[in-house]
Design a protein around this motif. Structure first.
Motif, PDB file in Angstrom:
ATOM      1  N   LEU A  16       0.749  -1.210   0.009  1.00  0.00           N
ATOM      2  CA  LEU A  16      -0.100   0.004  -0.080  1.00  0.00           C
ATOM      3  C   LEU A  16       1.009   1.352  -0.023  1.00  0.00           C
ATOM      4  O   LEU A  16       1.910   1.377   0.461  1.00  0.00           O
ATOM      5  N   LEU A  17       0.382   2.296  -0.523  1.00  0.00           N
ATOM      6  CA  LEU A  17       1.415   3.545  -0.535  1.00  0.00           C
ATOM      7  C   LEU A  17       0.504   4.567  -0.167  1.00  0.00           C
ATOM      8  O   LEU A  17      -0.783   4.909  -0.029  1.00  0.00           O
ATOM      9  N   GLY A  95      -4.955  -1.167   7.661  1.00  0.00           N
ATOM     10  CA  GLY A  95      -4.955  -2.395   7.459  1.00  0.00           C
ATOM     11  C   GLY A  95      -3.456  -2.730   7.426  1.00  0.00           C
ATOM     12  O   GLY A  95      -3.469  -4.097   6.593  1.00  0.00           O
ATOM     13  N   VAL A  96      -2.569  -2.323   7.758  1.00  0.00           N
ATOM     14  CA  VAL A  96      -1.267  -2.690   7.766  1.00  0.00           C
ATOM     15  C   VAL A  96      -0.611  -3.233   8.787  1.00  0.00           C
ATOM     16  O   VAL A  96      -0.645  -2.615   9.983  1.00  0.00           O
ATOM     17  N   ALA A  97      -0.260  -4.447   8.852  1.00  0.00           N
ATOM     18  CA  ALA A  97       0.281  -4.964  10.155  1.00  0.00           C
ATOM     19  C   ALA A  97       1.828  -5.094  10.270  1.00  0.00           C
ATOM     20  O   ALA A  97       2.491  -4.761   9.340  1.00  0.00           O
ATOM     21  N   ASP A 104       9.983  -7.910   3.561  1.00  0.00           N
ATOM     22  CA  ASP A 104       9.859  -7.034   2.645  1.00  0.00           C
ATOM     23  C   ASP A 104       9.183  -5.657   3.487  1.00  0.00           C
ATOM     24  O   ASP A 104       8.594  -5.623   4.472  1.00  0.00           O
ATOM     25  N   VAL A 105       9.167  -4.461   2.437  1.00  0.00           N
ATOM     26  CA  VAL A 105       8.491  -3.554   2.957  1.00  0.00           C
ATOM     27  C   VAL A 105       7.092  -3.702   2.917  1.00  0.00           C
ATOM     28  O   VAL A 105       6.412  -4.148   1.977  1.00  0.00           O
ATOM     29  N   PRO A 106       6.954  -3.252   4.211  1.00  0.00           N
ATOM     30  CA  PRO A 106       5.263  -3.302   4.419  1.00  0.00           C
ATOM     31  C   PRO A 106       4.210  -2.306   3.957  1.00  0.00           C
ATOM     32  O   PRO A 106       3.229  -2.274   3.858  1.00  0.00           O
ATOM     33  N   TYR A 138       6.805  -0.925  12.719  1.00  0.00           N
ATOM     34  CA  TYR A 138       5.995  -1.921  11.745  1.00  0.00           C
ATOM     35  C   TYR A 138       6.967  -2.522  10.549  1.00  0.00           C
ATOM     36  O   TYR A 138       6.349  -3.263   9.819  1.00  0.00           O
ATOM     37  N   GLY A 139       8.201  -2.307  10.465  1.00  0.00           N
ATOM     38  CA  GLY A 139       9.095  -2.764   9.514  1.00  0.00           C
ATOM     39  C   GLY A 139       9.871  -1.750   8.839  1.00  0.00           C
ATOM     40  O   GLY A 139       9.822  -0.608   9.043  1.00  0.00           O
ATOM     41  N   ARG A 140      10.555  -2.037   7.610  1.00  0.00           N
ATOM     42  CA  ARG A 140      11.146  -1.326   6.956  1.00  0.00           C
ATOM     43  C   ARG A 140      10.544  -0.607   5.759  1.00  0.00           C
ATOM     44  O   ARG A 140      10.380  -0.829   4.912  1.00  0.00           O
ATOM     45  N   VAL A 141       9.955   0.450   6.505  1.00  0.00           N
ATOM     46  CA  VAL A 141       8.910   1.459   5.618  1.00  0.00           C
ATOM     47  C   VAL A 141       9.758   2.038   4.700  1.00  0.00           C
ATOM     48  O   VAL A 141      10.709   2.874   4.938  1.00  0.00           O
ATOM     49  N   GLU A 142       9.354   2.263   3.388  1.00  0.00           N
ATOM     50  CA  GLU A 142      10.076   2.780   2.418  1.00  0.00           C
ATOM     51  C   GLU A 142       9.584   4.380   2.281  1.00  0.00           C
ATOM     52  O   GLU A 142       8.360   4.531   2.014  1.00  0.00           O
TER      53      GLU A 142
END
Length: 315
Positions: A16-17, A95-97, A104-106, A138-142
């Motif tokens: 999702l962007l 809705g992003v876990a 990978d990028v979430p 939430y992780g490696r957000v780009e």
């Protein structure tokens, strides 16, 4: 914009962007036309109605949220007042876990960095990245950001580059993979002053004729060595303190930290004993920090006190 954000995308569903400050939605429409699922985070009430009308005409491809990306997780107590946003609620709404750092990028984020306080905003994002707070829980957000050419020059500067190579250069290059997607002249953007001139930041020493679309992807191996989210603020402070006087010698800095075996440490790290701060590569700073951690030098109370004060000041 569409081609740049699709570049390098692998097969299968894309993350999702999140677009911040979409304004009238010109770039939003371009993203939607490319088939990208977009969450628009807008803090200006004047633009919300048009964005919501666009949202209603689509089948779930666009979601509009009232909020300010740069007031995400502010350091305040009590209930947040919109447009301030809590990242936990934002990610739940999208809705992003959360995923492990190795995954990978979430989520991908897109927007134009405001010219005012551009450097300060980068510092807040950096602290969140290194401490795995806010977005980076939430992780490696780009991040896909339009930044000033001056700031891009600093982000990518190499050792010895006068004026450009700074603490920010070191920390961004260690923390992220940096990719220049596109350069666009300032004249392409609505930045005119009333007198007909361009409302762009002036720069005496560094080029600043373009906006640069830059992709910042957190390094997957950032925390595989001695650098951890728990000691990241100490690392940031060390780099800032070292490059506050870029012409000074590293050996003098080690002596100021009361490190008796500074010469031996530099020899082990294969760093010349007369090396100046601006001569060290970003990875040299990381190796130095990890070596100092192993030497127990950072157990000194005075150093931690200075770290905490520096963190409070930047935040």
């Amino acid at each position: 914009v569409r081609q740049c954000l699709q570049r390098g995308a692998g097969p299968g569903p894309q993350p999702l962007l999140l677009e911040f400050a979409p304004g009238p939605g010109i770039l939003t429409q371009t993203l939607l036309d490319a088939g990208i699922r977009v969450v628009a985070l807008e803090s200006n009430l004047a633009y919300l109605q048009n964005l919501q009308s666009l949202e209603n005409g689509l089948d779930g491809q666009l979601k509009v949220i009232y909020g300010d990306f740069f007031r995400l997780d502010p350091l305040v107590t009590g209930t947040l007042k919109p447009p301030a946003v809590c990242s936990d609620k934002l990610f739940e709404t999208m809705g992003v876990a959360a995923v492990p750092w190795s995954a990978d990028v979430p989520l991908r984020i897109f927007g134009i960095m405001p010219h005012t306080l551009e450097r300060n905003r980068f510092w807040r994002l950096l602290f969140s990245l290194y401490e795995c707070n806010s977005l980076y829980k939430y992780g490696r957000v780009e991040l896909n950001l339009f930044v000033s050419e001056k700031e891009y020059t600093v982000l990518t500067a190499k050792p010895g580059k006068m004026f450009a190579y700074q603490a920010l250069s070191v920390l961004v290059q260690i923390g992220c993979e940096i990719e220049l997607l596109h350069k666009e002249p300032w004249s392409s953007f609505a930045t005119d002053l009333k007198n007909g001139g361009l409302a762009i930041p002036k720069s005496k020493w560094l080029p600043n004729d373009h906006l640069c679309l830059v992709r910042l992807t957190p390094q997957q191996n950032l925390f595989t060595g001695g650098l951890k989210p728990t000691n990241a603020s100490t690392f940031i402070f060390m780099v800032k303190q070292c490059l506050a006087k870029p012409k000074s010698k590293l050996s003098d800095r080690l002596n100021s930290w009361s490190l008796d075996n500074g010469g031996k440490l530099l020899k082990a790290l294969e760093i010349p004993k007369n090396a100046a701060m601006r001569d060290l590569y970003p990875e040299d700073y990381r190796r130095l920090f990890e070596a100092l951690q192993n030497s127990s030098m950072f157990t000194e109370t005075w150093f931690y006190d200075d770290v905490l004060e520096s963190v409070r000041t930047i935040n």
